[in-house]
Motif scaffolding. Structure first.
Motif, PDB file in Angstrom:
ATOM      1  N   ALA A   1      52.369  63.255  45.337  1.00 11.24           N
ATOM      2  CA  ALA A   1      51.994  62.135  46.015  1.00 11.24           C
ATOM      3  C   ALA A   1      53.023  61.004  45.366  1.00 11.24           C
ATOM      4  N   GLN A   2      53.460  60.909  44.162  1.00 14.15           N
ATOM      5  CA  GLN A   2      54.125  59.861  43.577  1.00 14.15           C
ATOM      6  C   GLN A   2      55.539  60.215  44.239  1.00 14.15           C
ATOM      7  N   ASP A   3      56.288  61.323  44.047  1.00 14.27           N
ATOM      8  CA  ASP A   3      57.299  61.808  44.566  1.00 14.27           C
ATOM      9  C   ASP A   3      57.644  61.439  46.091  1.00 14.27           C
ATOM     10  N   ILE A   4      56.500  61.652  46.881  1.00  7.83           N
ATOM     11  CA  ILE A   4      56.454  61.471  48.524  1.00  7.83           C
ATOM     12  C   ILE A   4      56.778  60.007  48.489  1.00  7.83           C
ATOM     13  N   VAL A   5      56.036  59.116  47.954  1.00  4.02           N
ATOM     14  CA  VAL A   5      56.000  57.614  47.950  1.00  4.02           C
ATOM     15  C   VAL A   5      57.359  57.268  47.472  1.00  4.02           C
ATOM     16  N   GLN A   6      58.049  57.679  46.361  1.00  8.95           N
ATOM     17  CA  GLN A   6      59.191  57.206  46.027  1.00  8.95           C
ATOM     18  C   GLN A   6      60.198  57.580  47.008  1.00  8.95           C
ATOM     19  N   GLU A   7      60.223  58.731  47.437  1.00  8.95           N
ATOM     20  CA  GLU A   7      61.005  59.363  48.583  1.00  8.95           C
ATOM     21  C   GLU A   7      61.097  58.111  49.706  1.00  8.95           C
ATOM     22  N   ILE A   8      60.206  57.843  50.150  1.00  6.27           N
ATOM     23  CA  ILE A   8      59.924  56.947  51.277  1.00  6.27           C
ATOM     24  C   ILE A   8      60.463  55.515  51.002  1.00  6.27           C
ATOM     25  N   TRP A   9      60.232  55.092  50.017  1.00  8.37           N
ATOM     26  CA  TRP A   9      60.880  53.757  49.638  1.00  8.37           C
ATOM     27  C   TRP A   9      62.437  53.953  49.541  1.00  8.37           C
ATOM     28  N   ILE A  10      62.925  54.916  48.860  1.00  6.86           N
ATOM     29  CA  ILE A  10      64.376  55.349  48.692  1.00  6.86           C
ATOM     30  C   ILE A  10      64.800  55.314  50.333  1.00  6.86           C
ATOM     31  N   ASP A  11      64.202  55.901  51.015  1.00  5.21           N
ATOM     32  CA  ASP A  11      64.740  56.018  52.473  1.00  5.21           C
ATOM     33  C   ASP A  11      64.884  54.782  53.318  1.00  5.21           C
ATOM     34  N   TYR A  12      63.543  53.834  52.891  1.00  5.16           N
ATOM     35  CA  TYR A  12      63.430  52.587  53.472  1.00  5.16           C
ATOM     36  C   TYR A  12      64.680  51.676  53.003  1.00  5.16           C
ATOM     37  N   TRP A  13      65.070  51.860  51.599  1.00  2.25           N
ATOM     38  CA  TRP A  13      66.122  50.996  51.263  1.00  2.25           C
ATOM     39  C   TRP A  13      67.373  51.079  51.673  1.00  2.25           C
ATOM     40  N   GLN A  14      67.398  52.624  51.939  1.00  6.26           N
ATOM     41  CA  GLN A  14      68.823  53.149  52.566  1.00  6.26           C
ATOM     42  C   GLN A  14      69.056  52.979  54.041  1.00  6.26           C
ATOM     43  N   LYS A  15      67.884  53.070  55.037  1.00  2.00           N
ATOM     44  CA  LYS A  15      67.888  52.727  56.119  1.00  2.00           C
ATOM     45  C   LYS A  15      67.402  51.141  56.641  1.00  2.00           C
ATOM     46  N   ARG A  16      67.390  50.291  55.590  1.00  6.86           N
ATOM     47  CA  ARG A  16      66.963  49.091  55.893  1.00  6.86           C
ATOM     48  C   ARG A  16      67.641  48.229  56.773  1.00  6.86           C
ATOM     49  N   GLN A  17      68.940  48.415  56.986  1.00  4.43           N
ATOM     50  CA  GLN A  17      69.659  47.525  57.909  1.00  4.43           C
ATOM     51  C   GLN A  17      69.635  48.247  59.479  1.00  4.43           C
ATOM     52  N   ASP A  18      69.337  49.486  59.540  1.00  2.00           N
ATOM     53  CA  ASP A  18      69.287  50.030  60.636  1.00  2.00           C
ATOM     54  C   ASP A  18      67.928  50.029  61.383  1.00  2.00           C
ATOM     55  N   LEU A  19      66.860  49.959  60.519  1.00  2.00           N
ATOM     56  CA  LEU A  19      65.483  50.155  60.735  1.00  2.00           C
ATOM     57  C   LEU A  19      64.993  48.738  61.718  1.00  2.00           C
ATOM     58  N   ASP A  20      64.550  48.997  62.677  1.00  2.00           N
ATOM     59  CA  ASP A  20      63.716  47.875  63.430  1.00  2.00           C
ATOM     60  C   ASP A  20      62.243  48.073  63.477  1.00  2.00           C
ATOM     61  N   VAL A  21      61.752  47.539  62.249  1.00  2.00           N
ATOM     62  CA  VAL A  21      60.059  47.665  61.946  1.00  2.00           C
ATOM     63  C   VAL A  21      59.496  46.536  62.216  1.00  2.00           C
ATOM     64  N   LYS A  22      58.374  46.439  63.136  1.00  2.00           N
ATOM     65  CA  LYS A  22      57.863  45.377  63.405  1.00  2.00           C
ATOM     66  C   LYS A  22      56.464  45.291  62.377  1.00  2.00           C
ATOM     67  N   PHE A  23      55.934  46.456  62.155  1.00  4.01           N
ATOM     68  CA  PHE A  23      54.791  46.273  61.254  1.00  4.01           C
ATOM     69  C   PHE A  23      55.282  47.374  59.988  1.00  4.01           C
TER      70      PHE A  23
END
Length: 184
Positions: free
Chosen positions: A46-68
Motif C-alpha cells: 500500500a505504501q509503495d502504491i501511494v508513493q508511486e501515485i504521488w510520484i506520477d502526480y508530480w511528474q504529470k503535474r503540468q499536463d493534468l487537468d484535475v478538477k477534484f
C-alpha cells in the motif's frame, strides 16, 4: 483542509511549487495509505502504491487537468490496487473485500473517501483482540493460517474461524457504508 485551499495548492503544484506539493502530500498521504491498505491488506505494498501515485502526480503535474484532486488520487489508488490484485493470486474473500471498498469513478469532492478507510480501520479495531491479531497477521502481514496457528499455539481451524468472523464483520459494516454512500 477545505476544497478551495486544495484547489489553490493544485494550481501552485501545476506551476512546479514544491512547497504546495509537500503540503498536499502531508495532508492526503496518510488517508490514501489507509485506503490502499484497506483494499490490499498489505502495509508495504500500500505504501509503495501511494508513493508511486504521488510520484506520477508530480511528474504529470503540468499536463493534468484535475478538477477534484482527491477524487483523482483515490481513483488512481483503486485502479493500481485492482491491477495489482488482478496480477496476483488472490482468493475469493480478498476479492469480495476489495469490491466492498471500491469507490465510484464519479466520486466528487463532497464525498470524502477518507471516511471509508476510517470505517474499515474502526471495524478491525473493534474486533476482539485475538481476532484482530489473527486477522492482521493473515491479511496485513500475509502469513498463512498454518504459520499463524503455530505462532499462537492454536489450531488452524481456530485461525480460520477468527478470519471468517473478521471478514463477516467487515462485510456487514461495509454493506452499511455502501448503502449510506450509494456506492456503485
Amino acid at each position: 483542509m477545505d476544497s478551495s485551499v486544495i484547489e489553490d495548492l493544485v494550481l501552485r503544484v501545476k506551476k512546479s511549487d514544491q512547497k504546495a506539493f509537500n503540503t498536499l502530500f502531508e495532508v492526503l498521504c496518510e488517508p490514501m495509505y489507509s485506503y490502499a491498505c484497506s483494499i490490499l491488506m498489505n502495509d508495504s505494498l500500500a505504501q509503495d502504491i501511494v508513493q508511486e501515485i504521488w510520484i506520477d502526480y508530480w511528474q504529470k503535474r503540468q499536463d493534468l487537468d484535475v478538477k477534484f484532486l482527491k477524487s483523482y488520487l483515490y481513483k488512481s489508488i483503486r485502479n493500481r490496487c485492482y491491477n495489482h490484485l488482478r496480477d496476483q493470486k488472490f482468493n475469493k474473500i480478498q476479492l469480495e473485500v476489495a469490491n466492498s471498498v471500491s469507490i465510484d469513478s464519479e466520486v466528487d469532492q463532497s464525498y470524502d473517501v477518507i471516511e471509508l478507510a476510517t470505517k474499515i480501520n474502526s471495524v478491525v479495531s473493534n474486533l476482539p483482540k485475538r481476532c484482530q491479531l489473527i486477522f492482521r497477521l493473515s491479511r496485513v502481514n500475509n502469513i498463512n493460517n498454518k504459520e499463524i496457528a503455530n505462532k499462537l499455539d492454536i489450531s488452524q481451524r481456530s485461525v480460520e474461524n477468527q478470519i471468517s468472523f473478521a471478514l463477516r464483520q467487515l462485510r456487514k459494516e461495509l454493506a452499511v457504508a455502501k448503502t449510506l454512500f450509494s456506492f456503485l
